[in-house]
Design an enzyme around this catalytic site. Structure first.
Site, PDB file in Angstrom:
ATOM      1  N   ASN A   1       2.705  -6.363   5.352  1.00 42.47           N
ATOM      2  CA  ASN A   1       1.872  -5.577   4.450  1.00 42.47           C
ATOM      3  C   ASN A   1       2.720  -4.883   3.387  1.00 42.47           C
ATOM      4  OD1 ASN A   1      -0.537  -4.350   3.555  1.00 42.47           O
ATOM      5  ND2 ASN A   1      -1.266  -4.238   5.651  1.00 42.47           N
ATOM      6  N   CYS A   2       2.027  -4.399   2.360  1.00 38.36           N
ATOM      7  CA  CYS A   2       2.673  -3.716   1.230  1.00 38.36           C
ATOM      8  C   CYS A   2       3.649  -2.645   1.706  1.00 38.36           C
ATOM      9  CB  CYS A   2       1.598  -3.070   0.354  1.00 38.36           C
ATOM     10  SG  CYS A   2       2.241  -1.999  -0.954  1.00 38.36           S
ATOM     11  N   PRO A   3       4.847  -2.536   1.174  1.00 35.81           N
ATOM     12  CA  PRO A   3       5.408  -3.322   0.078  1.00 35.81           C
ATOM     13  C   PRO A   3       6.363  -4.428   0.553  1.00 35.81           C
ATOM     14  CG  PRO A   3       6.771  -1.388   0.404  1.00 35.81           C
ATOM     15  CD  PRO A   3       5.770  -1.434   1.547  1.00 35.81           C
TER      16      PRO A   3
ATOM     17  N   ASP B   1      -1.279 -10.667   2.782  1.00 33.36           N
ATOM     18  CA  ASP B   1      -1.746  -9.378   2.248  1.00 33.36           C
ATOM     19  C   ASP B   1      -2.468  -9.624   0.920  1.00 33.36           C
ATOM     20  OD1 ASP B   1      -2.063  -6.860   1.193  1.00 33.36           O
ATOM     21  OD2 ASP B   1       0.071  -6.572   0.744  1.00 33.36           O
TER      22      ASP B   1
END
Lengths: 155, 76
Positions: B14-16, B41
């Protein structure tokens, strides 16, 4: 792109609030920004050798709970540890980076981590409590970098 | 899908992290080489566009296939 600067003040020491400075710092560095994170008050927890941050629902009615729970119940001993454990498991299952990983990425990308000297003294911290390679400074130190920054954030 | 020089599977991240891993992988490539990134994502779609815009690398291709997002990033 080059030459852009990001200055962040990190003031919070809970698991959830440690994310914004480390996510934004590491991502900005990846985009070519020069980054400084100035850690003051509870934000000094971001610099501890062992990141043992907790999350709490107390005083935070916005936290989504798996089941409705009266506030007094949330205050019982052990609840904070349990919530922290549940939050960490949820983050892991969703592929969210750990704080350790994000901090490591920041260090690799040469993000400058600055400990606020006044609060280090206030809380009787010793430099041996913190990871190596950080700097120490005060408000004027922050402005030296922030004054030349394109973005400044207070977290 | 066009040719690529290296593949980075960022599925489940997931981010980042997809961006940060891609940045690292690109650093190991030479100019003109292409990195194929796979991510799950949904936020990565806009993020890789923004990454390309800000770093000068070229996003040659961005598409969804079988519930995954595929990106071709050419190093500049």
């Amino acid at each position: 792109m080059s030459g852009k600067k990001l200055a962040i003040i990190a003031t919070k020491g809970s698991l959830d609030w440690a994310y914004p400075p480390l996510i934004l710092g590491s991502t900005a560095a990846a985009l070519g920004y020069e980054v400084e994170i100035f850690c003051t008050f509870y934000g000094l927890q971001l610099l501890r050798k062992k990141l043992d941050l907790k999350v709490t629902s107390l005083g935070n009615p916005g936290m989504p709970m798996p089941m409705p729970m009266p506030v007094l119940l949330q205050a019982l001993p052990g609840m904070q540890s349990m919530m922290t454990l549940m939050m960490k498991q949820k983050m892991k299952s969703k592929g969210v980076a750990s704080l350790e990983e994000l901090r490591e990425l920041c260090i690799e990308a040469e993000v400058r981590l600055v400990a606020c000297q006044m609060t280090v003294d206030l809380f009787d911290f010793d430099s041996s409590d913190f990871i190596d390679g950080i700097e120490y400074g005060g408000a004027a130190t922050f402005f030296e970098f922030a004054g030349e920054s394109d973005i400044t954030l207070f977290v | 899908m066009a040719d690529f020089d290296q593949e980075l599977d960022a599925s489940g991240l997931n981010c980042p992290l997809p961006i940060l891993r891609a940045k690292k992988a690109l650093a190991a490539l030479s100019e003109g080489q292409v990195l194929h990134i796979i991510a799950t994502d949904p936020g990565a779609v806009k993020d890789f566009e923004a990454f390309a815009k800000q770093t000068g690398n070229e996003l040659v291709e961005s598409r969804e296939e079988g519930g995954k997002f595929h990106f071709l990033m050419k190093k500049h």
